[in-house]
Design a protein around this motif. Structure first.
Motif, mmCIF file in Angstrom:
data_model
loop_
_atom_site.group_PDB
_atom_site.id
_atom_site.type_symbol
_atom_site.label_atom_id
_atom_site.label_comp_id
_atom_site.label_asym_id
_atom_site.label_seq_id
_atom_site.Cartn_x
_atom_site.Cartn_y
_atom_site.Cartn_z
ATOM 1 N N LEU A 93 0.931 -1.112 0.050
ATOM 2 C CA LEU A 93 0.006 0.053 -0.089
ATOM 3 C C LEU A 93 0.944 1.344 -0.065
ATOM 4 O O LEU A 93 0.652 2.313 -0.797
ATOM 5 C CB LEU A 93 -0.828 -0.135 1.178
ATOM 6 N N ARG A 94 2.058 1.368 0.677
ATOM 7 C CA ARG A 94 2.718 2.454 0.758
ATOM 8 C C ARG A 94 3.342 2.745 -0.471
ATOM 9 O O ARG A 94 3.504 3.827 -0.962
ATOM 10 C CB ARG A 94 3.903 2.202 1.755
ATOM 11 N N GLN A 95 3.743 1.476 -1.256
ATOM 12 C CA GLN A 95 4.538 1.943 -2.695
ATOM 13 C C GLN A 95 3.595 2.248 -3.491
ATOM 14 O O GLN A 95 3.631 3.158 -4.396
ATOM 15 C CB GLN A 95 5.020 0.545 -2.822
ATOM 16 N N SER A 96 2.195 1.617 -3.304
ATOM 17 C CA SER A 96 1.144 2.202 -4.474
ATOM 18 C C SER A 96 0.898 3.673 -4.115
ATOM 19 O O SER A 96 0.551 4.474 -5.072
ATOM 20 C CB SER A 96 0.015 1.103 -4.319
ATOM 21 N N HIS A 97 0.832 3.960 -3.046
ATOM 22 C CA HIS A 97 0.454 5.646 -2.613
ATOM 23 C C HIS A 97 1.746 6.409 -3.161
ATOM 24 O O HIS A 97 1.572 7.555 -3.734
ATOM 25 C CB HIS A 97 0.480 5.896 -1.155
ATOM 26 N N HIS A 98 2.980 5.917 -3.068
ATOM 27 C CA HIS A 98 4.195 6.685 -3.527
ATOM 28 C C HIS A 98 4.077 6.808 -5.182
ATOM 29 O O HIS A 98 4.426 7.871 -5.425
ATOM 30 C CB HIS A 98 5.489 5.796 -3.157
ATOM 31 N N VAL A 99 3.510 5.709 -5.660
ATOM 32 C CA VAL A 99 3.511 5.664 -7.371
ATOM 33 C C VAL A 99 2.576 6.873 -7.577
ATOM 34 O O VAL A 99 2.644 7.578 -8.322
ATOM 35 C CB VAL A 99 2.790 4.497 -7.801
ATOM 36 N N MET A 100 1.273 6.741 -6.687
ATOM 37 C CA MET A 100 0.330 8.059 -7.070
ATOM 38 C C MET A 100 0.806 9.281 -6.790
ATOM 39 O O MET A 100 0.437 10.320 -7.665
ATOM 40 C CB MET A 100 -1.091 7.555 -6.305
ATOM 41 N N ILE A 129 -7.515 8.397 -9.891
ATOM 42 C CA ILE A 129 -8.048 9.619 -10.583
ATOM 43 C C ILE A 129 -8.959 9.162 -11.939
ATOM 44 O O ILE A 129 -8.364 8.295 -12.586
ATOM 45 C CB ILE A 129 -6.710 10.237 -11.244
ATOM 46 N N LYS A 130 -9.917 10.174 -12.048
ATOM 47 C CA LYS A 130 -10.730 9.818 -13.027
ATOM 48 C C LYS A 130 -10.812 11.144 -13.892
ATOM 49 O O LYS A 130 -11.032 11.941 -13.142
ATOM 50 C CB LYS A 130 -12.061 9.434 -12.709
ATOM 51 N N PHE A 131 -10.317 10.982 -14.910
ATOM 52 C CA PHE A 131 -10.553 12.320 -15.976
ATOM 53 C C PHE A 131 -11.961 12.474 -16.738
ATOM 54 O O PHE A 131 -12.494 11.467 -16.925
ATOM 55 C CB PHE A 131 -9.259 12.424 -16.933
ATOM 56 N N GLY A 132 -12.253 13.728 -17.059
ATOM 57 C CA GLY A 132 -13.433 13.906 -17.651
ATOM 58 C C GLY A 132 -13.328 13.164 -18.988
ATOM 59 O O GLY A 132 -14.720 13.030 -19.486
ATOM 60 N N THR A 133 -12.527 12.993 -19.657
ATOM 61 C CA THR A 133 -12.358 12.323 -20.844
ATOM 62 C C THR A 133 -12.538 10.802 -20.959
ATOM 63 O O THR A 133 -12.859 10.345 -21.753
ATOM 64 C CB THR A 133 -11.046 12.586 -21.576
ATOM 65 N N GLY A 134 -12.510 10.214 -19.495
ATOM 66 C CA GLY A 134 -12.588 8.826 -19.605
ATOM 67 C C GLY A 134 -11.589 8.095 -19.171
ATOM 68 O O GLY A 134 -11.657 6.873 -18.804
ATOM 69 N N GLY A 135 -10.357 8.791 -19.212
ATOM 70 C CA GLY A 135 -9.124 8.130 -18.629
ATOM 71 C C GLY A 135 -9.235 7.958 -17.375
ATOM 72 O O GLY A 135 -9.618 8.820 -16.506
ATOM 73 N N GLU A 136 -8.701 6.742 -16.818
ATOM 74 C CA GLU A 136 -8.611 6.811 -15.452
ATOM 75 C C GLU A 136 -7.238 6.048 -15.108
ATOM 76 O O GLU A 136 -6.606 5.474 -15.853
ATOM 77 C CB GLU A 136 -9.660 5.756 -15.004
ATOM 78 N N ILE A 137 -6.747 6.303 -13.836
ATOM 79 C CA ILE A 137 -5.512 5.588 -13.152
ATOM 80 C C ILE A 137 -5.810 5.244 -11.845
ATOM 81 O O ILE A 137 -6.316 5.677 -11.080
ATOM 82 C CB ILE A 137 -4.505 6.681 -12.963
ATOM 83 N N TYR A 138 -5.508 3.809 -11.603
ATOM 84 C CA TYR A 138 -5.715 2.966 -10.340
ATOM 85 C C TYR A 138 -4.174 2.780 -9.861
ATOM 86 O O TYR A 138 -3.428 2.228 -10.829
ATOM 87 C CB TYR A 138 -6.476 1.771 -10.531
ATOM 88 N N SER A 139 -3.836 3.008 -8.666
ATOM 89 C CA SER A 139 -2.666 2.691 -8.180
ATOM 90 C C SER A 139 -2.856 1.748 -6.883
ATOM 91 O O SER A 139 -3.347 2.554 -5.773
ATOM 92 C CB SER A 139 -1.777 4.019 -7.722
ATOM 93 N N LEU A 140 -2.952 0.732 -7.086
ATOM 94 C CA LEU A 140 -3.160 -0.237 -5.864
ATOM 95 C C LEU A 140 -1.843 -1.237 -5.366
ATOM 96 O O LEU A 140 -1.075 -1.637 -6.263
ATOM 97 C CB LEU A 140 -4.556 -1.104 -6.382
ATOM 98 N N PRO A 141 -2.278 -1.721 -4.267
ATOM 99 C CA PRO A 141 -1.321 -2.767 -3.674
ATOM 100 C C PRO A 141 -1.507 -3.969 -4.464
ATOM 101 O O PRO A 141 -2.502 -4.351 -4.860
ATOM 102 C CB PRO A 141 -1.675 -2.804 -2.206
ATOM 103 N N ASN A 142 -0.691 -5.109 -4.160
ATOM 104 C CA ASN A 142 -0.822 -6.361 -4.885
ATOM 105 C C ASN A 142 -1.864 -7.226 -4.160
ATOM 106 O O ASN A 142 -1.225 -8.281 -3.846
ATOM 107 C CB ASN A 142 0.613 -6.978 -4.841
ATOM 108 N N SER A 143 -3.007 -7.037 -3.985
ATOM 109 C CA SER A 143 -3.939 -7.844 -3.762
ATOM 110 C C SER A 143 -4.944 -8.303 -4.810
ATOM 111 O O SER A 143 -5.650 -7.367 -5.281
ATOM 112 C CB SER A 143 -4.946 -6.806 -2.394
ATOM 113 N N PRO A 144 -5.014 -9.506 -5.139
ATOM 114 C CA PRO A 144 -5.887 -9.888 -6.029
ATOM 115 C C PRO A 144 -7.282 -9.431 -5.991
ATOM 116 O O PRO A 144 -8.120 -9.126 -6.869
ATOM 117 C CB PRO A 144 -5.502 -11.435 -6.095
ATOM 118 N N GLU A 145 -7.821 -9.554 -4.631
ATOM 119 C CA GLU A 145 -9.017 -9.127 -4.375
ATOM 120 C C GLU A 145 -9.434 -7.684 -4.495
ATOM 121 O O GLU A 145 -10.439 -7.422 -5.063
ATOM 122 C CB GLU A 145 -9.366 -9.267 -2.814
#
Length: 184
Positions: A93-100, A129-145
């Motif tokens: 989680l810490r590393q995914s927050h770092h990426v964001m 982050i969700k952009f008005g154009t439809g583009g999105e970015i997820y930055s998540l930890p390595n949890s399959p769930e």
């Protein structure tokens, strides 16, 4: 006697994506945004990743080379310019927050430079982050769930060799439908 490995720590970053338009305007905007944000040009190996891009890339590298910084910028431009959904998965989680936070550095420079004066952010938090154009970015930890069921055009597994306790296999199983054409 205790022996320590004095070699470089090795890690892998994996980039998987459906067919994507990565062309000169994309490369130029990414390079300019990178230089304006970081204060340095892309290193030759970062340029090589950008210019010799394939749909599936495995980057075997030493640590602290700026690949996470590069993929943060790459993720942002795929979301903004190509209007794609990008999933970045990190070992913790810490590393995914770092990426964001890295993505947000590049995003702040885009906002102040007025390259996209009409850039609209619909929703933003520590992992999305969700952009008005439809583009999105997820930055998540390595949890399959956490990632199962997400549709993504670009999947980046940052420091994939650090995924422990068989989460690497579970993550790959969760991602198979994400990148398949049948899931559309």
């Amino acid at each position: 006697m205790i022996r320590r490995n004095t070699g470089f720590a090795q890690t892998k970053t994996v980039i998987m994506q459906k067919e994507t338009k990565v062309d000169s305007p994309f490369n130029n905007l990414l390079s300019i945004n990178f230089e304006n944000t970081i204060g340095k040009n892309l290193y030759s190996y970062q340029k090589s990743l950008l210019e010799n891009h394939k749909n599936h890339n495995i980057i075997n590298k030493s640590r602290q080379l700026g690949i996470t910084t590069f993929i943060a910028c790459y993720a942002l431009w795929n979301a903004i310019l190509n209007k794609q959904t990008v999933l970045v998965c990190s070992p913790s989680l810490r590393q995914s927050h770092h990426v964001m936070s890295e993505i947000n550095k590049f995003l702040q420079e885009v906002k102040t430079s007025q390259v996209f004066p009409t850039l609209n952010i619909v929703l933003e938090n520590q992992s999305y982050i969700k952009f008005g154009t439809g583009g999105e970015i997820y930055s998540l930890p390595n949890s399959p769930e956490t990632i199962v069921g997400l549709k993504a055009d670009v999947v980046i597994l940052d420091e994939f060799s650090k995924f422990m306790n068989e989460t690497d296999k579970k993550i790959m199983e969760a991602l198979l439908p994400t990148l398949s054409r049948g899931g559309e």
